[in-house]
Design an enzyme around this catalytic site. Structure first.
Site, short mmCIF file in Angstrom:
data_model
loop_
_atom_site.label_atom_id
_atom_site.label_comp_id
_atom_site.label_asym_id
_atom_site.label_seq_id
_atom_site.Cartn_x
_atom_site.Cartn_y
_atom_site.Cartn_z
N SER A 1 0.81 -1.24 -0.01
CA SER A 1 0.00 0.14 -0.15
C SER A 1 0.85 1.36 0.05
O SER A 1 1.73 1.26 0.91
CB SER A 1 -0.81 -0.01 1.25
OG SER A 1 -1.33 1.28 1.65
N HIS B 1 -1.46 -1.62 -4.27
CA HIS B 1 -2.49 -1.01 -3.34
C HIS B 1 -2.62 0.51 -3.21
O HIS B 1 -1.63 0.95 -2.43
CB HIS B 1 -2.72 -1.79 -1.94
CG HIS B 1 -4.09 -1.62 -1.27
ND1 HIS B 1 -5.23 -2.39 -1.35
CD2 HIS B 1 -4.38 -0.82 -0.08
CE1 HIS B 1 -5.98 -1.90 -0.67
NE2 HIS B 1 -5.50 -1.08 0.00
N ASP C 1 -4.62 3.76 -1.86
CA ASP C 1 -5.82 3.91 -0.82
C ASP C 1 -6.39 5.35 -1.10
O ASP C 1 -5.56 6.30 -0.92
CB ASP C 1 -5.38 4.01 0.76
CG ASP C 1 -5.19 2.61 1.04
OD1 ASP C 1 -6.03 1.70 1.16
OD2 ASP C 1 -3.86 2.03 1.53
N MET D 1 -8.82 8.35 -0.12
CA MET D 1 -9.73 8.74 1.21
C MET D 1 -10.13 10.08 1.11
O MET D 1 -9.26 10.77 0.21
CB MET D 1 -8.68 8.50 2.34
CG MET D 1 -8.07 7.40 2.73
SD MET D 1 -7.18 7.44 4.07
CE MET D 1 -6.29 5.78 4.33
N HIS E 1 -8.65 1.20 -3.71
CA HIS E 1 -9.51 0.89 -2.47
C HIS E 1 -10.12 2.10 -2.14
O HIS E 1 -9.39 3.19 -1.69
CB HIS E 1 -8.53 0.51 -1.29
CG HIS E 1 -9.28 0.32 -0.07
ND1 HIS E 1 -8.59 0.08 1.18
CD2 HIS E 1 -10.73 0.17 0.36
CE1 HIS E 1 -9.66 -0.08 2.13
NE2 HIS E 1 -10.82 0.14 1.48
N MET F 1 -12.07 4.64 -0.04
CA MET F 1 -12.67 4.64 1.11
C MET F 1 -13.22 6.23 0.94
O MET F 1 -12.65 7.07 1.73
CB MET F 1 -11.34 4.73 2.37
CG MET F 1 -11.12 3.28 2.57
SD MET F 1 -9.53 3.23 3.51
CE MET F 1 -8.55 3.42 1.97
N MET G 1 -11.27 -5.64 6.26
CA MET G 1 -10.40 -4.53 6.79
C MET G 1 -10.18 -5.06 8.10
O MET G 1 -10.83 -5.33 8.87
CB MET G 1 -10.95 -3.37 6.78
CG MET G 1 -11.17 -2.24 5.65
SD MET G 1 -9.68 -2.10 4.72
CE MET G 1 -8.95 -1.11 6.19
N ASP H 1 -6.36 -6.22 4.97
CA ASP H 1 -5.51 -5.07 4.91
C ASP H 1 -5.84 -4.20 6.05
O ASP H 1 -6.82 -4.06 6.73
CB ASP H 1 -6.59 -3.91 3.96
CG ASP H 1 -6.26 -2.66 3.74
OD1 ASP H 1 -4.92 -2.42 4.09
OD2 ASP H 1 -6.66 -1.78 2.97
C1 DX5 Z 1 -5.93 1.81 6.14
C2 DX5 Z 1 -5.56 1.44 4.57
C3 DX5 Z 1 -4.35 0.31 4.46
C4 DX5 Z 1 -3.13 0.85 4.87
C5 DX5 Z 1 -2.50 -0.16 5.41
O1 DX5 Z 1 -7.33 2.43 6.02
O2 DX5 Z 1 -6.88 0.97 3.97
O3 DX5 Z 1 -4.36 0.08 3.13
O4 DX5 Z 1 -2.35 1.44 3.90
O5 DX5 Z 1 -1.41 0.39 6.22
P1 DX5 Z 1 -0.64 -0.98 7.37
O6 DX5 Z 1 -0.18 -2.06 6.34
O7 DX5 Z 1 0.61 -0.17 7.56
O8 DX5 Z 1 -1.57 -1.31 8.38
ZN ZN Z 2 -6.28 -0.13 1.80
#
Ligand code: DX5
Ligand code: ZN
Length: 225
Positions: A7, A32, A34, A36, A65, A67, A136, A174
């Protein structure tokens, strides 16, 4: 085969292209990404513009992903930017079935993510349409949080259902994945492992990817497709 999906949330964003190349040549299976929005989660990251420019830098499948609230407004934009897999949070989708169809209509693979407090039963009537379920294992929003152990049960429940229905749906996990717990998560039934801080905060990110993969693969039944 187990798959590792670094990620970029924990990468150095000032040199994102280089960071992606490092994990790509280490044998990562997908990237991956993210997204947000500061509404679904209390953090803001990147959107289609950054993904589009990263797309020139990498051949890895882009696992996006979302969010964000109202993801249906942006699915085409992320597909156009180069997303290969688009995952939406079940909690953000009152019309989940329609949103999954919308993702598939773009040609991208469709995933649904479940927050730690969301039951796997919300997947009952959509599981057959999914390429991926994302469990998650932290509350979404930030990297570097601790794996919530209760999610092992959820992974196992979903795996049983996928097996019972004879589906090819992959289970992605994740949040909080590291060298110490990845074997246990693999044993519970996960196929794809997202790792942010365990990769990008490691002294040698390339070695971290290889180590994670090796530890996830030791589990019987995951050494072959
Ligand atoms: C959290 C994200 C993850 C995050 C995971 O909201 O969706 O993808 O990057 O990070 P680690 O592996 O550090 O928990
Ligand atoms: Zn993620």
């Amino acid at each position: 085969m187990v798959q590792i999906a670094p990620s970029i949330l924990s990468a150095d964003f000032s040199r994102l292209g280089e960071e992606v190349k490092i994990v790509e040549s280490a044998g990562s299976d997908m990237l991956h990404i993210d997204v947000m929005d500061g509404r679904f989660v209390p953090n803001i990251t990147i959107g289609p513009i950054v993904i589009k420019s990263l797309r020139q830098q990498s051949r890895l499948p882009f696992d996006v992903h979302l969010m964000i609230v109202e993801p249906e407004k942006y699915i085409e934009a992320f597909a156009d930017a180069g997303a290969d897999i688009i995952t939406v949070q079940a909690e953000a989708c009152p019309h989940l079935d329609r949103t999954i169809q919308q993702i598939k209509a773009t040609g991208a693979k469709a995933g649904v993510a479940l927050n730690p407090s969301t039951s796997e039963y919300v997947l009952d009537y959509v599981l057959d349409q999914l390429d991926m379920v994302l469990v998650m294992s932290v509350n979404p929003g930030f990297g570097g949080q601790k794996f919530i152990p209760g999610m092992l049960t959820k992974i196992a429940m979903i795996k049983d259902e996928i097996t019972a229905r004879k589906l090819n749906t992959k289970i992605q996990v994740d949040g909080g994945i590291n060298k110490e717990n990845i074997a246990e998560v693999s044993l519970a039934g996960a196929d794809i492992f997202v790792a942010g801080s365990a990769v990008f905060n490691a002294e040698d990110p390339s070695k971290a990817v290889r180590d994670l993969k090796k530890k996830a693969e030791v589990i019987e039944g995951h050494t072959e497709e």
